[in-house]
Design an enzyme around this catalytic site. Structure first.
Site, PDB file in Angstrom:
ATOM      1  N   SER A  69       5.663  -3.529 -33.509  1.00 47.03           N
ATOM      2  CA  SER A  69       4.664  -4.456 -32.980  1.00 47.03           C
ATOM      3  C   SER A  69       5.378  -5.450 -32.071  1.00 47.03           C
ATOM      4  CB  SER A  69       3.922  -5.145 -34.130  1.00 47.03           C
ATOM      5  OG  SER A  69       2.902  -5.994 -33.654  1.00 47.03           O
ATOM      6  N   HIS A  77       1.596  -1.858 -31.343  1.00 46.38           N
ATOM      7  CA  HIS A  77       0.384  -2.662 -31.152  1.00 46.38           C
ATOM      8  C   HIS A  77       0.384  -3.219 -29.730  1.00 46.38           C
ATOM      9  CE1 HIS A  77       0.584  -3.443 -35.766  1.00 46.38           C
ATOM     10  NE2 HIS A  77       0.040  -2.271 -35.492  1.00 46.38           N
ATOM     11  N   ASP A 117       1.785  -4.276 -41.222  1.00 42.76           N
ATOM     12  CA  ASP A 117       1.371  -2.912 -40.931  1.00 42.76           C
ATOM     13  C   ASP A 117       2.574  -1.978 -41.050  1.00 42.76           C
ATOM     14  OD1 ASP A 117      -0.265  -0.801 -40.236  1.00 42.76           O
ATOM     15  OD2 ASP A 117      -0.149  -1.176 -38.077  1.00 42.76           O
TER      16      ASP A 117
END
Length: 334
Positions: A12, A39, A131
């Site tokens: 991310s 992301h 995540d």
């Protein structure tokens, strides 16, 4: 004998530079397919495929649904689709957001656990929040090898830290050490198959766009008192030892930490809506008090002026609550 020919990477914040570094270090004959979830904002067109292709010897592209896996290639999850692997094919899932993201990292790792864990290597790199931790744990449970970037080496350590605490990975290394480790791991023979539970199969199906089920959720979790921040439906608590997750019957999923942040956001929106309504009531009450005063209706004007003072006190309570909520959020973010 087959080798470990799938490397699934999730990242991310800070992941752009990390991926570019890795792309530049892969060998031209890297004997595995590299699957990447990062992301990225969906409102802007990404050129990450071109950047990774230019950075090293392996061609990179955004994955296409049904595309067959090839070794020595990098496949990137496109915006707003979960990247899943199914045997020797890629699938793009249209299921609900997980951990407030689509693509999310957990679905990729779970799909690798379901189809081909003994052939897979999973890695969590720099990023915020959690995540990837649940999916990495599932991948390891069913025979995959797992790697986490050393949190002290990561630009944003929270995601690696969560994965480290919750999944007990096989390897924890710096980014600089990761290319050599990948080269070693993918040349190892594939492991022995491990029977996969129905819960993993169900969650991969939901990520792909399959229908969610209350009865299935009752089987894999227990109903909580919390409402889903996205659809406001019932959420089930899924206890995986060190990791607690929440999923609703529509399919939205959150780690406990992300659930807390999502509820904070809902609280801010609710308080903001309440403050807006009170400010509108104050404005209307002042207008009516002024009109009554100009018309000589003294008692009515006094009544509306009294209401203005009451509404202003109520609005102050809401403003103080908003400030307090922001202070708490800032403290936990430090």
């Amino acid at each position: 004998m087959a080798n470990r020919d799938i490397v699934a990477i999730g990242t991310s914040a800070g992941g752009f530079e990390a991926l570019r570094f890795l792309a530049g270090e892969f060998s031209p004959d890297f004997p595995a397919s590299v699957l990447v979830v990062i992301h990225l904002p969906s409102q802007f067109r990404s050129t990450l495929d071109a950047i990774l292709t230019q950075a090293g010897p392996l061609p990179a592209s955004f994955a296409a649904d049904g595309e067959r896996l090839e070794r020595s290639r990098i496949y990137i999850a496109p915006p707003e689709r979960h990247l899943l692997v199914e045997s020797d094919q890629l699938r793009l899932g249209s299921g609900p957001r997980e951990n407030n993201a689509r693509p999310a990292i957990d679905p990729l790792f779970r799909s690798a656990a379901l189809c081909c864990a003994p052939r897979s290597v999973g890695a969590v790199l720099t990023g915020t929040l959690g995540d990837g931790a649940a999916g990495l744990s599932a991948l390891k449970q069913f025979g995959g090898l797992t790697v986490v970037q050393d949190p002290g080496d990561a630009a944003f350590p929270e995601m690696p830290t969560t994965a480290l605490m919750r999944s007990q990975p096989n390897h924890v290394v710096s980014l600089a050490s990761m290319p050599a480790l990948f080269e070693k791991l993918v040349r190892q023979p594939a492991g022995q198959p491990v029977p996969v539970t129905g819960a993993i199969e169900y969650e991969v199906s939901v990520a792909s766009g399959g229908q969610a089920s209350m009865s299935e959720m009752d089987r894999i979790g227990r109903r909580s008192v919390l409402a889903c921040p996205d659809c406001h439906g019932v959420m089930w608590e899924i206890d995986e030892g060190e990791l607690v997750r929440y999923r609703c019957h529509v399919g939205h999923a959150y780690t406990a930490e992300l659930m807390s942040l999502a509820l904070d956001d809902n609280l801010r929106r609710a308080l903001g809506s309440a403050l807006r309504t009170l400010d509108e009531r104050i404005a209307l009450a002042r207008k009516l008090a002024s009109e009554a005063s100009l018309g000589g209706r003294t008692q009515i004007a006094k009544s509306w002026a009294s209401r203005v003072r009451e509404f202003e006190q109520e609005a102050k309570v809401i403003r103080d609550s908003i400030n307090r909520t922001d202070e708490i959020a800032a403290r936990f973010a430090e």
